[in-house]
Write an enzyme that holds these catalytic residues in place. Structure first.
Site, mmCIF file in Angstrom:
data_model
loop_
_atom_site.group_PDB
_atom_site.id
_atom_site.type_symbol
_atom_site.label_atom_id
_atom_site.label_comp_id
_atom_site.label_asym_id
_atom_site.label_seq_id
_atom_site.Cartn_x
_atom_site.Cartn_y
_atom_site.Cartn_z
ATOM 1 N N LYS A 184 69.850 27.008 46.796
ATOM 2 C CA LYS A 184 69.439 25.696 46.266
ATOM 3 C C LYS A 184 67.922 25.589 46.484
ATOM 4 O O LYS A 184 67.462 25.323 47.586
ATOM 5 C CB LYS A 184 70.181 24.585 47.027
ATOM 6 C CG LYS A 184 70.418 23.308 46.258
ATOM 7 C CD LYS A 184 69.194 22.592 45.763
ATOM 8 C CE LYS A 184 68.522 21.735 46.802
ATOM 9 N NZ LYS A 184 67.235 21.159 46.323
ATOM 10 N N GLY A 237 62.201 24.344 55.364
ATOM 11 C CA GLY A 237 61.690 23.083 54.837
ATOM 12 C C GLY A 237 61.163 22.222 55.968
ATOM 13 O O GLY A 237 60.828 22.720 57.048
ATOM 14 N N SER A 238 61.133 20.934 55.733
ATOM 15 C CA SER A 238 60.513 20.032 56.698
ATOM 16 C C SER A 238 61.426 19.772 57.901
ATOM 17 O O SER A 238 62.652 19.898 57.813
ATOM 18 C CB SER A 238 60.173 18.706 56.014
ATOM 19 O OG SER A 238 61.368 18.101 55.587
ATOM 20 N N THR A 239 60.811 19.361 58.985
ATOM 21 C CA THR A 239 61.571 19.090 60.215
ATOM 22 C C THR A 239 62.564 17.937 60.036
ATOM 23 O O THR A 239 63.726 18.069 60.451
ATOM 24 C CB THR A 239 60.598 18.861 61.379
ATOM 25 O OG1 THR A 239 59.903 20.100 61.608
ATOM 26 C CG2 THR A 239 61.305 18.433 62.647
ATOM 27 N N VAL A 241 64.209 16.933 57.405
ATOM 28 C CA VAL A 241 65.375 17.385 56.621
ATOM 29 C C VAL A 241 66.179 18.407 57.434
ATOM 30 O O VAL A 241 67.419 18.375 57.440
ATOM 31 C CB VAL A 241 64.943 17.960 55.244
ATOM 32 C CG1 VAL A 241 66.140 18.587 54.523
ATOM 33 C CG2 VAL A 241 64.323 16.871 54.376
ATOM 34 N N GLY A 242 65.486 19.270 58.166
ATOM 35 C CA GLY A 242 66.180 20.247 59.011
ATOM 36 C C GLY A 242 67.061 19.563 60.037
ATOM 37 O O GLY A 242 68.192 19.990 60.305
ATOM 38 N N GLU A 259 64.057 27.089 59.553
ATOM 39 C CA GLU A 259 62.619 27.409 59.579
ATOM 40 C C GLU A 259 61.910 26.135 59.160
ATOM 41 O O GLU A 259 61.913 25.786 57.971
ATOM 42 C CB GLU A 259 62.307 28.523 58.565
ATOM 43 C CG GLU A 259 63.144 29.781 58.725
ATOM 44 C CD GLU A 259 62.507 30.784 59.662
ATOM 45 O OE1 GLU A 259 61.400 30.500 60.143
ATOM 46 O OE2 GLU A 259 63.117 31.820 59.907
ATOM 47 N N CYS A 293 53.163 26.838 56.068
ATOM 48 C CA CYS A 293 53.606 26.293 57.356
ATOM 49 C C CYS A 293 52.890 26.909 58.552
ATOM 50 O O CYS A 293 52.830 26.316 59.621
ATOM 51 C CB CYS A 293 55.110 26.515 57.495
ATOM 52 S SG CYS A 293 55.561 28.234 57.216
ATOM 53 N N GLU A 391 52.085 17.027 60.310
ATOM 54 C CA GLU A 391 51.789 18.093 59.363
ATOM 55 C C GLU A 391 51.255 17.495 58.065
ATOM 56 O O GLU A 391 51.841 16.558 57.529
ATOM 57 C CB GLU A 391 53.113 18.831 59.112
ATOM 58 C CG GLU A 391 53.005 20.065 58.294
ATOM 59 C CD GLU A 391 54.375 20.722 58.052
ATOM 60 O OE1 GLU A 391 55.392 20.014 57.953
ATOM 61 O OE2 GLU A 391 54.388 21.958 57.943
HETATM 62 P P1 NAD Z 1 61.743 19.540 52.240
HETATM 63 O O1 NAD Z 1 62.321 19.519 53.598
HETATM 64 O O2 NAD Z 1 61.370 18.262 51.619
HETATM 65 O O3 NAD Z 1 62.759 20.251 51.218
HETATM 66 C C1 NAD Z 1 63.224 21.576 51.441
HETATM 67 C C2 NAD Z 1 64.546 21.766 50.704
HETATM 68 O O4 NAD Z 1 65.542 20.931 51.281
HETATM 69 C C3 NAD Z 1 64.508 21.408 49.217
HETATM 70 O O5 NAD Z 1 65.271 22.337 48.507
HETATM 71 C C4 NAD Z 1 65.156 20.032 49.196
HETATM 72 O O6 NAD Z 1 65.701 19.690 47.947
HETATM 73 C C5 NAD Z 1 66.225 20.220 50.254
HETATM 74 N N1 NAD Z 1 66.769 18.997 50.845
HETATM 75 C C6 NAD Z 1 66.150 17.807 51.015
HETATM 76 N N2 NAD Z 1 66.977 16.938 51.633
HETATM 77 C C7 NAD Z 1 68.139 17.591 51.864
HETATM 78 C C8 NAD Z 1 69.364 17.252 52.495
HETATM 79 N N3 NAD Z 1 69.575 16.050 53.033
HETATM 80 N N4 NAD Z 1 70.347 18.186 52.569
HETATM 81 C C9 NAD Z 1 70.152 19.416 52.075
HETATM 82 N N5 NAD Z 1 69.014 19.805 51.458
HETATM 83 C C10 NAD Z 1 68.010 18.907 51.365
HETATM 84 O O7 NAD Z 1 60.480 20.544 52.306
HETATM 85 P P2 NAD Z 1 59.380 20.846 51.202
HETATM 86 O O8 NAD Z 1 58.541 19.628 50.998
HETATM 87 O O9 NAD Z 1 60.010 21.505 50.018
HETATM 88 O O10 NAD Z 1 58.528 21.971 51.945
HETATM 89 C C11 NAD Z 1 57.524 21.684 52.876
HETATM 90 C C12 NAD Z 1 58.044 21.822 54.290
HETATM 91 O O11 NAD Z 1 58.608 23.122 54.489
HETATM 92 C C13 NAD Z 1 56.926 21.723 55.324
HETATM 93 O O12 NAD Z 1 57.368 20.936 56.385
HETATM 94 C C14 NAD Z 1 56.709 23.161 55.769
HETATM 95 O O13 NAD Z 1 56.171 23.306 57.046
HETATM 96 C C15 NAD Z 1 58.096 23.702 55.685
HETATM 97 N N6 NAD Z 1 58.079 25.162 55.593
HETATM 98 C C16 NAD Z 1 58.430 25.879 56.697
HETATM 99 C C17 NAD Z 1 58.399 27.268 56.649
HETATM 100 C C18 NAD Z 1 58.793 28.095 57.844
HETATM 101 O O14 NAD Z 1 58.977 29.293 57.694
HETATM 102 N N7 NAD Z 1 58.939 27.530 59.032
HETATM 103 C C19 NAD Z 1 58.021 27.930 55.474
HETATM 104 C C20 NAD Z 1 57.678 27.162 54.371
HETATM 105 C C21 NAD Z 1 57.713 25.769 54.434
#
Ligand code: NAD
Length: 486
Positions: A184, A237-239, A241-242, A259, A293, A391
């Site tokens: 996804k 993705g973001s903390t 959402v993680g 991550e 990131c 961030e």
């Molecule tokens: P995001 O967290 O907004 O979205 C990431 C993904 O999660 C997207 O596909 C989104 O649609 C999905 N998502 C959102 N809400 C969800 C939910 N409730 N359940 C399941 N999936 C959901 O992140 P972004 O804005 O796309 O990316 C930027 C972030 O990613 C930054 O915080 C960056 O630091 C982080 N990032 C981390 C790494 C790493 O390796 N640690 C690498 C790249 C980016």
């Protein structure tokens, strides 16, 4: 199907979204690049069910077969590079340099790496102690062997910054280990990911082994994480959402690889080679407009070189060409969306209101269309300034002064993140001493070059688990002990 309409891959079929489709916008021109399908939750469930159905047979395939399919996919992907480069560039807004170095070719490299990885469990003995132990139990001598087993269905949820590279980094090791996957991608730029899905299909992966669903996180993402057919969530993705994903997945004991966000400290000591330190920080600041990131965007400068560091960064900011990502000499392109630009701008203002001194940038560049933020430098920040703690994920660097090593370590460790820090010093023993005190998953010493075979992941709120090289394979497996008398 019109040329600019894209399809998801569910159970071996290329399908439109049941909810409909939505426009993907070029972050530089603001023109529509194409229409992405929007999956219904029933389609997400169908993708997870297809992956669950395919798992049994796929998990029993020979590693050689999995390696062959991954290699074939890498070859097909390489053939399609000329088509993928403009598509990825248009939907991400990445500059020519970023697209041609990181966005597309890296993806081929990752598949090739994990084509080799598929053979690792068969050809490389597990570490001693995992392979075979012999223990005297009350009933006599017992032997054991530890075997790596695939986890099952892996939901691969990825962020927007490097769409197909992030996908390759997850599906490569997951498939090599014998798992099946549902991908996804981020809603902002999922088009090339759907093409990647078709390439996996053309490479001959059996129906259901690789599935791609597109749509929002709130709909498609949540439905996928909650699906009873999903055994593991691999999320980048973001903390925030993680954390939300961890809460849902934890209820069913789904395996997690998270991550998450970062706020890399770049610690510059007085004895550092300032030219190296500043150029390393500037390239990370500018690379993909700061949407990375691991970037050292939180500079900690020792008092004796503080003015030189700020002056050097200020000078560099004036030379970073901002503008059309298609022009070969552009260094800083747009951010992915108006939402991301507005978020970055708001945090700059908060940083200034909390005492940060605006030394460069801070305003929108004079460009007619697109989601641009000028390279921005905030100096004289206190460690608790929101601009130091949070961030940006944009082209913004903040500078904090420190007096000695202990203060540098304490300040570096003072955010909730712990993904990647950097130490710039000529003193090797200090570099190692400081590195070991940093509460972070990765430390670069006088460099921002990555080693992709090293374990990669975060401490604290930057994530759970490790990938990278063979650690990636291990992340997508369960260890099983088989014990017998004798
Ligand atoms: P995001 O967290 O907004 O979205 C990431 C993904 O999660 C997207 O596909 C989104 O649609 C999905 N998502 C959102 N809400 C969800 C939910 N409730 N359940 C399941 N999936 C959901 O992140 P972004 O804005 O796309 O990316 C930027 C972030 O990613 C930054 O915080 C960056 O630091 C982080 N990032 C981390 C790494 C790493 O390796 N640690 C690498 C790249 C980016």
């Amino acid at each position: 199907m019109a040329a600019n309409e894209f399809r998801m891959l569910i159970g071996g079929d290329l399908v439109a979204g049941e909810v409909g489709s939505y426009d993907i916008v070029n972050p530089s021109t603001e023109h529509v690049v194409g229409q992405a399908p929007e999956a219904s939750s029933a389609q997400v469930q169908a993708a997870a069910a297809a992956a669950a159905d395919a798992f049994g047979a796929w998990s029993r395939t020979k590693p050689e077969y999995r390696a062959e399919l991954l290699s074939r996919a890498a070859d097909l992907l390489r053939e399609r590079v000329p088509e993928l480069v403009p598509l990825v560039q248009a939907e991400t807004g990445a500059t020519q340099r970023v697209t041609e170095t990181m966005q597309v070719p890296t993806c081929v490299d990752r598949l090739r790496r994990y084509a080799r990885g598929a053979m690792e469990p068969a050809t490389i003995p597990l570490p001693p102690g995992e392979t075979m132990t012999t223990a005297l139990a009350p009933g006599g001598l017992m032997s054991a062997i530890a075997v790596r087993q695939p986890v099952g269905v892996v939901a691969c949820i990825t962020p927007y910054n490097f769409p197909i590279v992030n996908m390759a980094g997850k599906i490569g090791p997951a498939l090599a280990m014998g798992n099946t996957v549902v991908v996804k991608p981020a809603p902002q730029d999922p088009l090339a990911v759907t093409v990647f899905g078709q390439i996996m299909h053309e490479a001959g992966f059996p129906p259901g082994v690789v599935n791609v669903v597109t749509g929002s996180g709130a709909e498609a993402g949540q439905a996928l994480v909650a699906s009873a057919d999903v055994d593991m969530v691999s999320f980048t993705g973001s903390t925030p959402v993680g954390r939300a994903i961890g809460e849902v997945a934890g209820r069913d004991m789904k395996r997690l690889l998270l991550e998450l966000g970062g706020k890399g400290a770049g610690i510059v000591f007085e004895d550092a080679d300032l030219k190296t330190a500043i150029s390393t920080i500037v390239s990370a600041w500018a690379f993909h407009s700061g949407q990375i990131c691991t970037a050292p965007t939180r500079v900690l400068a020792q008092r004796g070189v503080y003015d030189q560091v700020v002056g050097g960064l200020q000078l560099a900011a004036g030379h970073l060409k901002v503008g059309d990502p298609l022009e070969a000499d552009t260094i800083v392109g747009p951010l992915v969306s108006a939402v991301q630009r507005d978020r970055v701008e708001a945090l700059i203002q908060t940083g200034i209101s909390q005492g940060g001194e605006l030394v460069a940038g801070g305003q929108r560049p004079d460009i007619e269309t697109g989601f641009y933020v000028a390279p921005t430098l905030l100096a004289g920040c206190k460690p608790d300034n929101a601009a130091v703690q949070q961030e940006f994920f944009g082209p913004v660097v903040v500078v904090v002064a420190f007096d000695d090593e202990d203060e540098a370590v304490a300040t570096a460790n003072s955010t909730e993140f712990g993904l990647y820090d950097y130490v710039f010093t000529a003193d090797t023993s200090r570099a190692m001493r400081v590195a070991k005190q940093l509460r972070t998953g990765n430390v670069g010493i006088n460099t921002a070059q990555r080693n992709h075979e090293a374990p990669f992941g975060g401490f604290k709120m930057s994530g759970v688990g490790r990938d990278g090289g063979s650690f990636g394979l291990h992340a997508y497996s369960e260890l099983q002990s088989i014990i017998w008398p004798g």
